[in-house]
Enzyme design. Structure first.
Site, PDB file in Angstrom:
ATOM      1  N   HIS A  83      -3.127   6.614   4.176  1.00  0.00           N
ATOM      2  CA  HIS A  83      -1.688   6.693   4.410  1.00  0.00           C
ATOM      3  C   HIS A  83      -1.165   8.035   3.879  1.00  0.00           C
ATOM      4  CE1 HIS A  83      -1.786   2.680   5.703  1.00  0.00           C
ATOM      5  NE2 HIS A  83      -1.105   2.063   4.748  1.00  0.00           N
ATOM      6  N   CYS A 143       0.815  -1.217   0.000  1.00  0.00           N
ATOM      7  CA  CYS A 143       0.000   0.000   0.000  1.00  0.00           C
ATOM      8  C   CYS A 143       0.851   1.270   0.000  1.00  0.00           C
ATOM      9  CB  CYS A 143      -0.959   0.009   1.190  1.00  0.00           C
ATOM     10  SG  CYS A 143      -0.183  -0.360   2.767  1.00  0.00           S
TER      11      CYS A 143
END
Length: 340
Positions: A243, A130
């Site tokens: 994120h 990710c």
């Protein structure tokens, strides 16, 4: 004629997002099967306006299916992916199991769509980590213009990257801070995550880095350019989804911040929000549920000869996992399978 699609791990955070995104992007699905482990058998999941009942992945017949999106972790993938691939179903795997296999393409469609063509090697395509996925979307168009020498990245990664138990731990620890007697000890993480940051994601390696940091190095080299030098510090923060990354880039030649901003505005998969005023940037809360990778705080780094700093934010359950997997399926369809 559309595709027959399997989503394995359909009851997890990423599996549910895969189903949502397939529906949102109107992927040409003729038939879809939602698979889960035996303990989740019969659980209902949503696919657009339909409700699917999960089937047992154990013994599932993948023959006749075109594409399988796997979100079941490395151990289960090792057990089921080769069988699915052998039955003629192309596996797009979200785990780390196949990312570093030289015969298996590691794909971010905005960056290296041509790599999809190599799916025939083993009938498997790997989805990157990710934290890597959102970063390379930003790096590639800049690399094409000025050639990147070195990257220094610090990540601020949400707890959803660790799964539902981590989300629950942050929620319960946060509540417990205010209610005497309801304090929650760390279980998912080695230290308290509520009101804290933890500079430790995945296991430690012999050189003192963590495996998450190593993944960013290895995957960037495989996806973008093996000549790029990269060092990472990966940190878990008390954010539920999204994120963030502070990225410092050193180029082989000078790149003006205004040109960098223009390049990123035109790049696929990127939204630039970069006003030099309070609130003129994107934070994780704002990126949740969005497809784009957001870039802010683009500025020259005067401490090195050819440097740029930027801030990169994305929904890790989407671009960092489920969205990228569906985009790989879309790219595979257009370039190779040609249905729908």
């Amino acid at each position: 004629m559309g595709y027959k699609v399997v989503v394995a791990g359909a009851t997890g955070n990423v599996g549910r997002e895969m189903l949502n995104i397939l529906a949102e992007r109107q992927f040409p699905v003729d038939e879809i099967a939602a698979l889960a482990s035996r303990r989740s058998l019969g659980t209902e999941v949503s696919f657009g306006d339909k409700t699917l009942t999960t089937k047992d992945i154990e013994g599932f017949d993948f023959s006749g299916y075109d594409i399988a999106l796997f979100a079941i972790g490395s151990d289960a993938t090792k057990k089921y992916a080769p069988s699915a691939a052998a039955q003629g179903c192309v596996v797009i795997d979200n785990s780390s199991l196949y990312r570093y296999d030289p015969e298996i393409p590691l794909v971010v469609p905005e960056v290296n769509p041509e790599a999809v063509d190599n799916y025939k090697n083993k009938n498997i395509i790997a989805n990157p980590n990710c934290s890597t996925a959102q970063m390379v979307v930003a790096l590639k168009p800049l690399h094409d213009r000025a050639k990147i020498k070195r990257v220094v990245v610090s990540t601020y990664q949400s707890v959803s990257g660790s799964g539902k138990e981590a989300i629950d731990e942050l929620w319960n620890q946060t509540k417990g801070m205010y209610v005497p007697g309801q304090e929650v000890e760390p279980k998912v993480y080695p230290k308290q995550i509520a009101f804290n940051v933890i500079p430790h994601i995945d296991v430690f390696l012999d050189d003192g880095s963590t495996k998450e940091e190593w993944k960013m190095v290895a995957e960037t080299k495989k996806i973008v350019d093996p000549a790029i030098k990269l060092t990472a510090t990966c940190v878990r923060v008390p954010v539920f989804v999204g994120h963030s990354e502070a990225i410092n880039i050193e180029f082989e030649e000078f790149l003006d911040e205004d040109e960098a901003r223009d390049i990123l505005r035109e790049a696929p998969g990127i939204m630039v929000v970069d006003k030099r005023e309070p609130g003129g940037y994107v934070t994780p809360v704002e990126c949740v549920g969005e497809f784009a990778t957001y870039i802010s705080r683009i500025r020259q780094d005067s401490t090195i000869e050819n440097g740029i700093n930027l801030w990169c934010v994305s929904d890790n359950l989407r671009k960092g996992a489920a969205l990228n997997a569906v985009q790989i399926a879309e790219t595979l369809g257009k370039r190779c399978l040609k249905k729908g």
